[in-house]
Structures are given as structure tokens and as C-alpha cells.
Design an enzyme around this catalytic site. Structure first.
Site, mmCIF file in Angstrom:
data_model
loop_
_atom_site.group_PDB
_atom_site.id
_atom_site.type_symbol
_atom_site.label_atom_id
_atom_site.label_comp_id
_atom_site.label_asym_id
_atom_site.label_seq_id
_atom_site.Cartn_x
_atom_site.Cartn_y
_atom_site.Cartn_z
ATOM 1 N N ASP A 152 -50.438 -32.367 7.862
ATOM 2 C CA ASP A 152 -51.366 -33.487 8.031
ATOM 3 C C ASP A 152 -52.197 -33.721 6.763
ATOM 4 O O ASP A 152 -53.384 -34.055 6.848
ATOM 5 C CB ASP A 152 -52.272 -33.239 9.236
ATOM 6 C CG ASP A 152 -53.105 -34.458 9.598
ATOM 7 O OD1 ASP A 152 -52.680 -35.581 9.286
ATOM 8 O OD2 ASP A 152 -54.201 -34.286 10.163
ATOM 9 N N TYR A 153 -51.595 -33.546 5.599
ATOM 10 C CA TYR A 153 -52.296 -33.932 4.367
ATOM 11 C C TYR A 153 -52.461 -35.453 4.348
ATOM 12 O O TYR A 153 -51.538 -36.198 4.675
ATOM 13 C CB TYR A 153 -51.509 -33.483 3.139
ATOM 14 C CG TYR A 153 -51.713 -32.033 2.785
ATOM 15 C CD1 TYR A 153 -52.854 -31.614 2.103
ATOM 16 C CD2 TYR A 153 -50.761 -31.075 3.142
ATOM 17 C CE1 TYR A 153 -53.043 -30.278 1.784
ATOM 18 C CE2 TYR A 153 -50.941 -29.741 2.823
ATOM 19 C CZ TYR A 153 -52.092 -29.350 2.140
ATOM 20 O OH TYR A 153 -52.272 -28.029 1.827
ATOM 21 N N GLU A 154 -53.662 -35.901 3.932
ATOM 22 C CA GLU A 154 -53.959 -37.332 3.924
ATOM 23 C C GLU A 154 -54.471 -37.832 2.577
ATOM 24 O O GLU A 154 -54.633 -39.040 2.381
ATOM 25 C CB GLU A 154 -54.960 -37.648 5.045
ATOM 26 C CG GLU A 154 -54.439 -37.204 6.418
ATOM 27 C CD GLU A 154 -55.310 -37.661 7.580
ATOM 28 O OE1 GLU A 154 -56.152 -38.552 7.377
ATOM 29 O OE2 GLU A 154 -55.117 -37.121 8.696
ATOM 30 N N HIS A 155 -54.727 -36.893 1.643
ATOM 31 C CA HIS A 155 -55.173 -37.252 0.288
ATOM 32 C C HIS A 155 -54.341 -36.451 -0.706
ATOM 33 O O HIS A 155 -54.064 -35.265 -0.482
ATOM 34 C CB HIS A 155 -56.656 -36.949 0.105
ATOM 35 C CG HIS A 155 -57.530 -37.616 1.120
ATOM 36 N ND1 HIS A 155 -57.823 -38.956 1.097
ATOM 37 C CD2 HIS A 155 -58.146 -37.117 2.216
ATOM 38 C CE1 HIS A 155 -58.593 -39.258 2.122
ATOM 39 N NE2 HIS A 155 -58.802 -38.169 2.827
#
Length: 303
Positions: A152-155
Site C-alpha cells: 500500500d505504498y502511495e508516495h
């Protein structure tokens, strides 16, 4: 044409067709998943009603490769625990799994922030990040008795090819060593996020079991036709993947249960496209007694 050349031509053609064919995602399933522990609202696994006729995944949120909440900085794949480990400890994992054979527990990696700062994917190198991630996550997974991981990496402070290779090799290594039995990814409709995850999917989609697409990241007031259109579009982006329907339990974004989420799920089910449902998150759902989780599980459990 000489006989041996004719033989080679006949042999090669079906192999090419087979290699480039696209696998179809499985039909309806009874998979229900819920993120838990990120908000530190004292929620426990045992608080949530569990339908014995579904496959239930709790997803601990989050393990992050940062050093801590005070002046956090990236640690190049050295993951630490950032969920409510007081209420969601190894003994709690063991207890809920022993009482409910249909429950498995995973850990989500990355998340949106660390303290007040963005949680970036920022490897020093592919080799060092993968090596550190395998070591640190293996320790956490074995200590807690976990079954899988969620990405769930978002950046990002890395190009899509680096992200794809790091995450792909991590999943491949953990599966090969039987540390985990499943893996999922959690993208949403943002251009940079999609570039990263689609690059990962194109190279390693065959070892990714579920796509926890964050449909709740779309605008509040999303309609049923819009939701179904989004679902079909994302199924095209992650071809062959088990794309799950989703909602956010604080009802602040996307298609909510009050405005037709379950109707949309039933429509997907009638089309053999309901590969499962996931919710963000148990911490917020505790306040209303998990009423929407009960409904979700009932839909999944009903033939």
C-alpha cells in the site's frame, strides 16, 4: 518448404499463442478483507463479527520501512511496526486464528503517512532494499504468525521499474521460502500511483493474488453506474487480477453503503465479477458495530 522447417513452424506457432494469452480472473468468491490498527482506536480482532461462511482476512496497518514517528526517516527496507500492537499483538493473532479457522491475518506495507509526513517508497538500491525487506519482514511475519502481505505504498521517490522490481522480488522471495501464502496490492486512481502499480502488475502480476483497489478514493457521491464503470476500467488495467470491491467505513468518499454499494456488489455478483470485498477500516467501523461489514459478509456468503 523442407520437412524439418515445416515441423518447426507448426511447433512454434501454438507456443506463441499460449504464451501471450491472457488469464481470466476467477469468478465470484467469498473473500472479505478489512484493514485494522492504523487509527489506534483500541479495536481488537475479536470486536468484529465474523461470518464462518466467508474467507476472512484481517490486514494489519501498517509495517513501514521508516525508523519511527519522531523525526521519521526511510530505512531502506528495514520494516518496523506502526500499528496498534498493544491490542493487535502476536497472542491476539494466535487467539483469533485458533477460534476461527476461516480467518487469516496479513500485514500491509507502506501506507499514506508516518506521523505527519508522507511515507515514501525510497530504496537506496534494488538489491539492498529487497535484502533488508526480506529479513525484517520475515521476522515480523514469523513473530506474529501472519499469512500474507499487502502493498500500500502511495508516495514514491523511485521510478516504476525500481518499484516493480523491489516489490516483485520481495513477494517472489517470501512466497518461495513459504513465509507467506498470498500477496495483494492496494492502488487507487492517481496517475503516479497507477504508473507504479501497473508496472509492477505487468511484470509480476502472476504472483499477486488480489487487487485491493481503493474505489473509495473516488469522489463522494459516486453513483452505482460510475462505480461499475470504474470497476470495469480497473479490471482492464489489472487484467486477469482479482479486483475487489471496496468502501470506506467513515462514508466520506466513494460509493457508500447508504447510496448503493451493496446493490453494485450484487450486480457484480450476477456478472460473476465479485471477487471479494474489502473495507477501510475496522478502527472506524467499531463505532457503528460493524453493521456494513455484516452486510458485506452476508452478500459474499449467499449463493
Amino acid at each position: 518448404m523442407e520437412p524439418h522447417k515445416l515441423f518447426l513452424t507448426i511447433l512454434i506457432i501454438p507456443l506463441i499463442i499460449f504464451h501471450t494469452s491472457t488469464p481470466c480472473a476467477a469468478a465470484n468468491s467469498k473473500l472479505f478483507r478489512e484493514y485494522i490498527g492504523a487509527m489506534f482506536k483500541d479495536v481488537k480482532f475479536s470486536d468484529e463479527p465474523t461470518n464462518p461462511n466467508v474467507d476472512f482476512h484481517f490486514i494489519l496497518s501498517f509495517a513501514i520501512d521508516y525508523d519511527g514517528l519522531n523525526s521519521p526517516s526511510p530505512t531502506n527496507g528495514k520494516f518496523n511496526i506502526f500499528w496498534d500492537s498493544t491490542n493487535l499483538s502476536p497472542s491476539h493473532v494466535s487467539s483469533i486464528k485458533s477460534k476461527h479457522p476461516n480467518i487469516k491475518v496479513a500485514v500491509s506495507l507502506g501506507g499514506y503517512t508516518v506521523g505527519s509526513e508522507f511515507a515514501y517508497f525510497k530504496p537506496f538500491s534494488i538489491h539492498s532494499w529487497v535484502s533488508n525487506a526480506v529479513t525484517s519482514l520475515t521476522s515480523i511475519i514469523k513473530t506474529y504468525g501472519l499469512d500474507g502481505i499487502d502493498i500500500d505504498y502511495e508516495h514514491f521517490q523511485a521510478d516504476p521499474e525500481t518499484f516493480a522490481e523491489c516489490i516483485g522480488l520481495l513477494i517472489k522471495t517470501l512466497k518461495k521460502s513459504k513465509v507467506i501464502s498470498f500477496a495483494s496490492i492496494a492502488p487507487y486512481a492517481d496517475d503516479e500511483v497507477q504508473r507504479q502499480y501497473i508496472a509492477l502488475w505487468k511484470k509480476y502480476g502472476n504472483i499477486i493474488d488480489y487487487v485491493n483497489f481503493q474505489f473509495y478514493a473516488y469522489d463522494k457521491g459516486t453513483t452505482i453506474p460510475q462505480f461499475l464503470s470504474y470497476f470495469n476500467n480497473q479490471s482492464s488495467n489489472y487484467v486477469g487480477g482479482k479486483v475487489l470491491a471496496s468502501f470506506q467505513s467513515d462514508l466520506s468518499r466513494g460509493l457508500t453503503p447508504e447510496h448503493g454499494f451493496f446493490t453494485a456488489c450484487k450486480m457484480l455478483k450476477s456478472q460473476e465479477k465479485l471477487h471479494g470485498i474489502f473495507v477501510w477500516c475496522a478502527d472506524d467501523s467499531k463505532a457503528n458495530g460493524f453493521i456494513h461489514e455484516k452486510q458485506s459478509q452476508e452478500i459474499l456468503a449467499t449463493h
